[in-house]
Design an enzyme around this catalytic site. Sequence first.
Site, mmCIF file in Angstrom:
data_model
loop_
_atom_site.group_PDB
_atom_site.id
_atom_site.type_symbol
_atom_site.label_atom_id
_atom_site.label_comp_id
_atom_site.label_asym_id
_atom_site.label_seq_id
_atom_site.Cartn_x
_atom_site.Cartn_y
_atom_site.Cartn_z
ATOM 1 C CB CYS A 131 2.503 0.831 4.185
ATOM 2 S SG CYS A 131 3.558 0.897 2.734
ATOM 3 C CG HIS A 243 3.119 -4.142 2.634
ATOM 4 N ND1 HIS A 243 2.677 -4.265 1.343
ATOM 5 C CD2 HIS A 243 3.568 -2.864 2.760
ATOM 6 C CE1 HIS A 243 2.849 -3.109 0.710
ATOM 7 N NE2 HIS A 243 3.381 -2.239 1.550
#
Length: 341
Positions: A131, A243
């Site tokens: 990711c 994130h």
Amino acid sequence: MGYNVAVVGATGNVGTEILNTLSERGFPADRVAAVASTASIGKEVSYGEDRRLKVEALDHFDFTGWDIGLFSPGAKVSAIHAPRAAAAGCVVIDNTSQFRMDEDVPLIVPEVNADAIAGYTQRNIIANPNCSTIQMVVALKPLHDVARIRRIVVATYQSVSGSGNAAMDELFRQTRAIFVNDPIEKEKFPKQIAFNVIPHIDVFMDDGATKEEWKMRVETQKILDPAIEVIATCVRVPVFVGHGEAIHVEFEQPLSDDAAREILRDAPGVAVVDHRADEGYVTPVECTGEDPVYVGRIRNDPTVENGLAMWVCADNLRKGAALNAVQIAERLIETHMKKAA
Ligand SMILES: NC(=O)c1ccc[n+]([C@@H]2O[C@H](COP(=O)([O-])OP(=O)(O)OC[C@H]3O[C@@H](n4cnc5c(N)ncnc54)[C@H](OP(=O)(O)O)[C@@H]3O)[C@@H](O)[C@H]2O)c1
């Protein structure tokens, strides 16, 4: 004629988001199977607003006749079952770290290296990157094309959903325990995660880097350019989803912050939100449930030649996992597995 799609890991964070994404984007599926461990047999999961799928067990699932398998059951499980699916003629798009660095498995971010999908025929497996790597290369590829990146220094602020459902529960339980003065219990994280940050994701390697930091380096080199140097510090933060990354880039050619902003405004998969004012940037809370990779805080770095600093934020379960995998599947059927209408 549509496609038969098996979602493996369908009860997990990533699998749930894959089912949402397939439905939202109208993926041309004739049949969708929800597959997980034997512990989930009999459970139901949502596929779109009004459809429910009964979960089937991976151990007994026959992949014959299934065109595409979107896998996120963990690396050890993918290691066994992805090759089994591939041998049955099902093209596997795998979200785990199991096959990413195998030379005969393409590692794909569609905005960056979609053409490399063609290599899937060697093993019938395509890997979805980590990711943190995905959101970084989506933001940096358009700048690399113009000014050539020499070196990246990145610090990540990674949400707990990147470690699965159980990790989200641990943040919730610890936060509650602190408020009611209960003892803190640790299972998924090596230290307390509530009201804390942990500079340790995945195992330590011989050189002192963690495996998550190693992944960001080697995956960026495989996807974008083997000549780019990357040093990462990956940090888990007490955020549920999304994130953030503080990225410092050194280019071979000069590139001003204004020019970078203009390039990124036209870049696929990127949204620039960069106002030098209160709320003029995106944080993980706002990017949750959103598709773009948000870029802001773009500024010149006066401490190196041709340097830029920026803040990059994305939903790790969508662009960092499910959306990227579904985009690969869309590209795959468009370019390699087209069926007659
Ligand atoms: N979360 C992210 O941001 C992210 C991003 C990229 C890649 N990934 C990778 O994707 C994978 C899954 O992540 P996640 O966050 O979705 O984890 P998760 O929430 O813990 O879900 C794990 C899924 O795998 C299934 N599973 C576990 N053992 C299995 C087995 N033996 N056979 C069949 N299914 C099994 C689980 O089914 P049961 O419910 O039946 O146990 C569940 O559906 C991991 O490898 C992770 O590294 C995650």
